[in-house]
Design a protein around this motif. Structure first.
Motif, PDB file in Angstrom:
ATOM      1  N   GLY A   1       6.407   6.886  -2.106  1.00 14.67           N
ATOM      2  CA  GLY A   1       6.309   6.500  -3.468  1.00 14.67           C
ATOM      3  C   GLY A   1       4.818   6.406  -3.724  1.00 14.67           C
ATOM      4  N   TYR A   2       4.420   6.086  -4.919  1.00 13.08           N
ATOM      5  CA  TYR A   2       3.179   6.204  -5.338  1.00 13.08           C
ATOM      6  C   TYR A   2       2.606   4.917  -5.344  1.00 13.08           C
ATOM      7  CZ  TYR A   2      -1.093   7.196  -8.423  1.00 13.08           C
ATOM      8  OH  TYR A   2      -2.352   7.220  -8.732  1.00 13.08           O
ATOM      9  N   VAL A   3       1.543   4.707  -4.468  1.00 11.84           N
ATOM     10  CA  VAL A   3       0.867   3.347  -4.407  1.00 11.84           C
ATOM     11  C   VAL A   3      -0.552   3.575  -4.844  1.00 11.84           C
ATOM     12  CG1 VAL A   3       0.133   1.684  -2.582  1.00 11.84           C
ATOM     13  CG2 VAL A   3       2.321   3.115  -2.200  1.00 11.84           C
ATOM     14  N   LYS A   4      -0.661   2.296  -5.762  1.00 15.19           N
ATOM     15  CA  LYS A   4      -2.144   2.242  -6.215  1.00 15.19           C
ATOM     16  C   LYS A   4      -2.907   1.221  -5.475  1.00 15.19           C
ATOM     17  CE  LYS A   4      -0.799   3.358 -11.142  1.00 15.19           C
ATOM     18  NZ  LYS A   4      -0.844   2.870 -12.520  1.00 15.19           N
TER      19      LYS A   4
ATOM     20  N   LEU B   1       2.238  -5.433  -2.803  1.00 11.96           N
ATOM     21  CA  LEU B   1       3.831  -5.129  -3.324  1.00 11.96           C
ATOM     22  C   LEU B   1       4.325  -4.035  -2.310  1.00 11.96           C
ATOM     23  CD1 LEU B   1       5.922  -5.536  -5.226  1.00 11.96           C
ATOM     24  CD2 LEU B   1       5.073  -3.647  -6.687  1.00 11.96           C
ATOM     25  N   ALA B   2       3.663  -2.989  -1.805  1.00 15.34           N
ATOM     26  CA  ALA B   2       4.186  -2.018  -0.989  1.00 15.34           C
ATOM     27  C   ALA B   2       4.589  -2.472   0.431  1.00 15.34           C
ATOM     28  CB  ALA B   2       3.359  -0.748  -0.712  1.00 15.34           C
ATOM     29  N   VAL B   3       3.518  -3.487   0.977  1.00 16.24           N
ATOM     30  CA  VAL B   3       3.523  -3.938   2.196  1.00 16.24           C
ATOM     31  C   VAL B   3       4.744  -4.982   2.007  1.00 16.24           C
ATOM     32  CG1 VAL B   3       2.725  -5.637   3.886  1.00 16.24           C
ATOM     33  CG2 VAL B   3       1.356  -3.813   2.774  1.00 16.24           C
ATOM     34  N   GLU B   4       4.996  -5.769   0.985  1.00 14.50           N
ATOM     35  CA  GLU B   4       6.114  -6.720   1.060  1.00 14.50           C
ATOM     36  C   GLU B   4       7.560  -5.819   0.828  1.00 14.50           C
ATOM     37  OE1 GLU B   4       7.798  -9.889  -2.450  1.00 14.50           O
ATOM     38  OE2 GLU B   4       5.973  -9.066  -2.935  1.00 14.50           O
ATOM     39  N   ARG B   5       7.564  -4.645   0.278  1.00 14.66           N
ATOM     40  CA  ARG B   5       8.716  -4.001   0.338  1.00 14.66           C
ATOM     41  C   ARG B   5       9.074  -3.538   1.605  1.00 14.66           C
ATOM     42  NH1 ARG B   5       9.838  -1.840  -5.051  1.00 14.66           N
ATOM     43  NH2 ARG B   5       9.509  -3.581  -6.232  1.00 14.66           N
ATOM     44  N   LEU B   6       8.258  -3.308   2.588  1.00 18.92           N
ATOM     45  CA  LEU B   6       8.560  -2.932   3.909  1.00 18.92           C
ATOM     46  C   LEU B   6       8.876  -4.223   4.833  1.00 18.92           C
ATOM     47  CD1 LEU B   6       5.468  -0.494   4.133  1.00 18.92           C
ATOM     48  CD2 LEU B   6       7.758   0.079   4.232  1.00 18.92           C
ATOM     49  N   GLY B   7       8.978  -5.382   4.306  1.00 17.88           N
ATOM     50  CA  GLY B   7       9.314  -6.604   5.093  1.00 17.88           C
ATOM     51  C   GLY B   7       8.022  -7.535   5.319  1.00 17.88           C
ATOM     52  N   GLY B   8       6.852  -7.137   4.898  1.00 14.62           N
ATOM     53  CA  GLY B   8       5.935  -8.074   4.894  1.00 14.62           C
ATOM     54  C   GLY B   8       5.000  -7.577   6.222  1.00 14.62           C
ATOM     55  N   GLN B   9       3.723  -8.399   6.061  1.00 12.92           N
ATOM     56  CA  GLN B   9       2.652  -7.796   7.030  1.00 12.92           C
ATOM     57  C   GLN B   9       3.092  -7.821   8.475  1.00 12.92           C
ATOM     58  OE1 GLN B   9       0.006  -6.559   6.302  1.00 12.92           O
ATOM     59  NE2 GLN B   9      -0.939  -6.133   8.356  1.00 12.92           N
ATOM     60  N   LEU B  10       3.888  -9.083   8.868  1.00 14.49           N
ATOM     61  CA  LEU B  10       4.144  -9.428  10.108  1.00 14.49           C
ATOM     62  C   LEU B  10       5.317  -8.270  10.750  1.00 14.49           C
ATOM     63  CD1 LEU B  10       4.267 -11.070  12.590  1.00 14.49           C
ATOM     64  CD2 LEU B  10       6.120 -12.685  11.635  1.00 14.49           C
ATOM     65  N   ARG B  11       6.055  -8.030   9.853  1.00 15.25           N
ATOM     66  CA  ARG B  11       7.158  -6.807  10.155  1.00 15.25           C
ATOM     67  C   ARG B  11       6.396  -5.363  10.438  1.00 15.25           C
ATOM     68  NH1 ARG B  11      12.682  -6.657   9.280  1.00 15.25           N
ATOM     69  NH2 ARG B  11      13.559  -5.110  10.501  1.00 15.25           N
ATOM     70  N   VAL B  12       5.565  -5.282   9.672  1.00 16.62           N
ATOM     71  CA  VAL B  12       4.782  -3.914   9.784  1.00 16.62           C
ATOM     72  C   VAL B  12       4.263  -4.089  11.316  1.00 16.62           C
ATOM     73  CG1 VAL B  12       3.318  -2.435   8.988  1.00 16.62           C
ATOM     74  CG2 VAL B  12       4.628  -3.406   7.330  1.00 16.62           C
ATOM     75  N   GLU B  13       3.341  -5.178  11.237  1.00 19.97           N
ATOM     76  CA  GLU B  13       2.725  -5.157  12.623  1.00 19.97           C
ATOM     77  C   GLU B  13       3.369  -4.968  14.059  1.00 19.97           C
ATOM     78  OE1 GLU B  13       0.307  -8.804  12.752  1.00 19.97           O
ATOM     79  OE2 GLU B  13      -0.780  -8.054  10.986  1.00 19.97           O
ATOM     80  N   ASN B  14       4.731  -5.769  13.896  1.00 16.94           N
ATOM     81  CA  ASN B  14       5.730  -5.614  15.011  1.00 16.94           C
ATOM     82  C   ASN B  14       6.226  -4.293  15.179  1.00 16.94           C
ATOM     83  OD1 ASN B  14       5.637  -8.308  15.529  1.00 16.94           O
ATOM     84  ND2 ASN B  14       7.098  -9.178  14.147  1.00 16.94           N
ATOM     85  N   ALA B  15       6.419  -3.413  14.235  1.00 15.63           N
ATOM     86  CA  ALA B  15       7.067  -2.182  14.308  1.00 15.63           C
ATOM     87  C   ALA B  15       5.839  -1.234  14.995  1.00 15.63           C
ATOM     88  CB  ALA B  15       7.254  -1.521  12.901  1.00 15.63           C
ATOM     89  N   PHE B  16       4.478  -1.578  15.065  1.00 13.45           N
ATOM     90  CA  PHE B  16       3.761  -0.632  15.634  1.00 13.45           C
ATOM     91  C   PHE B  16       3.218  -1.274  17.157  1.00 13.45           C
ATOM     92  CE2 PHE B  16       2.890   0.574  11.228  1.00 13.45           C
ATOM     93  CZ  PHE B  16       3.102   2.063  11.394  1.00 13.45           C
ATOM     94  N   LYS B  17       3.759  -2.286  17.417  1.00 13.49           N
ATOM     95  CA  LYS B  17       3.336  -2.863  18.691  1.00 13.49           C
ATOM     96  C   LYS B  17       3.860  -2.021  19.808  1.00 13.49           C
ATOM     97  CE  LYS B  17       3.402  -8.004  17.854  1.00 13.49           C
ATOM     98  NZ  LYS B  17       3.836  -9.187  17.968  1.00 13.49           N
ATOM     99  N   ARG B  18       2.956  -2.003  20.949  1.00 15.99           N
ATOM    100  CA  ARG B  18       3.104  -0.906  22.065  1.00 15.99           C
ATOM    101  C   ARG B  18       4.474  -1.369  22.734  1.00 15.99           C
ATOM    102  NH1 ARG B  18      -1.456   0.369  26.053  1.00 15.99           N
ATOM    103  NH2 ARG B  18      -2.248   1.053  24.154  1.00 15.99           N
TER     104      ARG B  18
END
Length: 558
Positions: free
Chosen positions: A39-42, A48-65
């Motif tokens: 999508g187009y992110v300004k 708002l885009a981070v919230e649609r991904l489940g929040g900051q914590l969810r994004v950080e957990n997805a990239f954990k080693r």
């Protein structure tokens, strides 16, 4: 004499300045993570885009080693707050990209133009070892009526709204399964939809359907180019009821099974010849082994696979397993009943022959027997030849008697025997006793009466598990088990075996006690915290319901 050729030397051409080696730059060691957001992110809508991904914590957990498969799952919710909307699945993949910072110097207005496009400066900020991508097909979406009581209950359960849960009432069944469609809901020209305006109001479904967790498991599109399957041919079939001829597509490359014909105990007849795909492979079968199998089934009408394999050499067993058509050429199987999991000679019906009672099969599940669950890859590589390899390694004469039970020696840890293969004197007397034979075959007990068959199973079970424990059961012990309980005709209950940890009697996925200990900061600690949180939420809900009951607000539900 030939003139001298060209002499090697420095080139007279001037070097192109563009061919000079590029200057070396140090690559920073900082790591960044990238998300290919569909999508187009300004700059103002990043939150708002981070919230649609489940929040900051969810994004950080997805990239954990060391994140688990569940934690590394990233989903994009295009309709947050709607429990019936299906999110877009994302994948976190490994990459070796470089994050560049590109700066363009802006020219001042009014400056003289000299044809210069602009000045750019590029700076490497670091590496991108992981990237989240959303390249799978999105699942089908369906939005039910959010004013429906079920939809309101679902939303209340998501937010733990106790008042909303208590307000739920089972709606009255009105049988209004179709209702007129609102013409103002979608103003489309009737000529485009092909509908007749004079036909009256258009109806729509009112079945109050709610979405399943998933509509389609297909995430990769198929590049079929609007062409039919090249292996499909058009054939003509005749309907048996109407006699009408129809055309249908048949896949010529479809898989043809070579297994034996399988019937149910309730079926009236038995097959007297193999199936057509199996019969077509008769010419490719090993004639020597096939002849030996036919002779064995003439001597004895019903065999277990273990008993058959014990009659052959290891390389012959391997051929029987790999060919897949040798046994189906001479036998069929029952799906249920007293002869389940046995190979039966084609044309022979054990339900019509009382002498077939000695071929009935008994099986006891050993809860202490370990079960090895190999991976999918090892199953594919070793599954077909595992039994044949085991036969190759076991070449002693005792291994050819694994299908026989004599009451003194035990050759395997699972009890699966035919009655004719039991040579124990006490059990043999009970098996050959004709006093308790039925006049009609029974699906559960075969030709034996229920009482006689239970006695045989009781003695066999006790003798077998006693041998596993290192003890040979005596006749007195077995006779004591056959004495009915006082005042009843029931046999005394068999002693329960003590379960041992580490075996498959544990729940699927359960850990042994020594591995289930909570490690500080480990994944088990995280799971226990989640479980504790769920328990606390349940206790709060129960306390609220009890309080409302005391206040008289819950009297309608009691």
């Amino acid at each position: 004499m030939n003139p001298p050729g060209p002499i090697a030397g420095p080139s007279a051409l001037q070097a192109d300045p563009l061919d000079d080696a590029a200057p070396e730059r140090d690559l920073p060691s900082a790591h960044f993570y990238s998300v290919e957001y569909p999508g187009y992110v300004k700059p103002t809508s990043v939150s708002l885009a981070v919230e649609r991904l489940g929040g900051q914590l969810r994004v950080e957990n997805a990239f954990k080693r060391a994140s688990s498969k569940t934690e590394s799952l990233l989903e994009l919710s295009l309709r947050p707050g709607n429990p019936f909307a299906h999110p877009v699945p994302g994948d976190v993949v490994s990459t070796s990209n470089i994050l560049l910072k590109v700066v363009k110097r802006k020219r001042k207005r009014g400056a003289a133009t000299d044809g210069t496009v602009g000045e750019y400066t590029v700076e490497a900020l670091g590496m991108i070892p992981k990237t989240a991508r959303f390249r799978s097909m999105v699942d089908y979406q369906y939005k039910p009526d959010m004013e429906d009581p079920i939809a309101k209950l679902r939303s209340a359960m998501d937010t733990m709204d106790v008042d909303g849960i208590l307000r739920y009432r089972v709606p009255e069944e009105r049988e209004d399964y179709t209702v007129s469609e609102d013409p103002a809901a979608m103003d489309i020209d009737p000529k485009l939809t092909g509908t007749d305006e004079s036909a009256g109001p258009k109806m729509k479904s009112n079945l109050r359907l709610f979405t399943p967790p998933l509509f389609s498991r297909q995430v990769i599109p198929q590049n079929y180019n609007y062409k039919s399957n090249s292996a499909s041919v058009v054939t003509t079939v005749v309907d048996e009821e109407t006699g009408e001829e129809k055309k249908r597509l048949i896949n010529r490359m479809r898989w043809k099974g070579y297994g034996p014909i399988s019937i149910s105990f309730s079926d009236t007849g038995v097959p007297d010849k193999p199936s057509t795909p199996v019969e077509e492979q008769r010419a490719n079968a090993d004639r020597k082994i096939l002849k030996r199998l036919q002779e064995l089934f003439q001597e004895r009408a019903i065999w277990t696979r273990a008993a058959i394999f014990n009659q052959f050499m290891p390389f012959e067993v391997r051929e029987i397993i790999n060919s897949k058509v040798l046994l189906p050429l001479v036998s069929y199987v029952f799906q249920d009943g007293p002869w389940r999991d046995t190979q039966i000679r084609l044309g022979y019906d054990p339900r019509q022959d009382k002498q077939a009672r000695i071929y009935q099969r008994l099986y006891f599940r050993n809860t202490n027997h370990p079960i090895v669950r190999p991976s999918v890859v090892s199953k594919r590589q070793e599954g077909r030849t595992e039994l044949a390899q085991n036969r190759t390694e076991a070449s002693s004469q005792d291994d050819k008697r694994t299908h026989i039970f004599d009451g003194v020696t035990v050759t395997k840890e699972t009890a699966a025997f035919q009655l004719c293969d039991i040579t124990d004197p006490m059990l043999k007397e009970m098996i050959e006793d004709e006093e308790d034979v039925r006049d009609e075959c029974n699906e559960r007990d075969g030709w034996y009466s229920t009482e006689a068959f239970e006695r045989i199973k009781t003695v066999l079970r006790h003798k077998f598990f006693s041998l596993l424990g290192g003890h040979v059961a005596t006749r007195e012990e077995c006779e004591a088990l056959l004495v009915p309980q006082e005042g009843t005709n029931k046999l005394p209950p068999r002693p329960t075996q003590r379960l041992r940890f580490g075996k498959h009697n544990m729940a699927k996925g359960a850990l042994p006690p020594e591995d289930a200990a909570v490690r500080p900061g480990g994944r088990n600690a995280h799971v226990c915290c989640l479980t504790l949180t769920a328990i606390l939420q349940a206790h709060r809900l129960m306390a609220t319901l009890q309080q409302k009951t005391k206040d008289g607000r819950f009297h309608e539900h009691t």
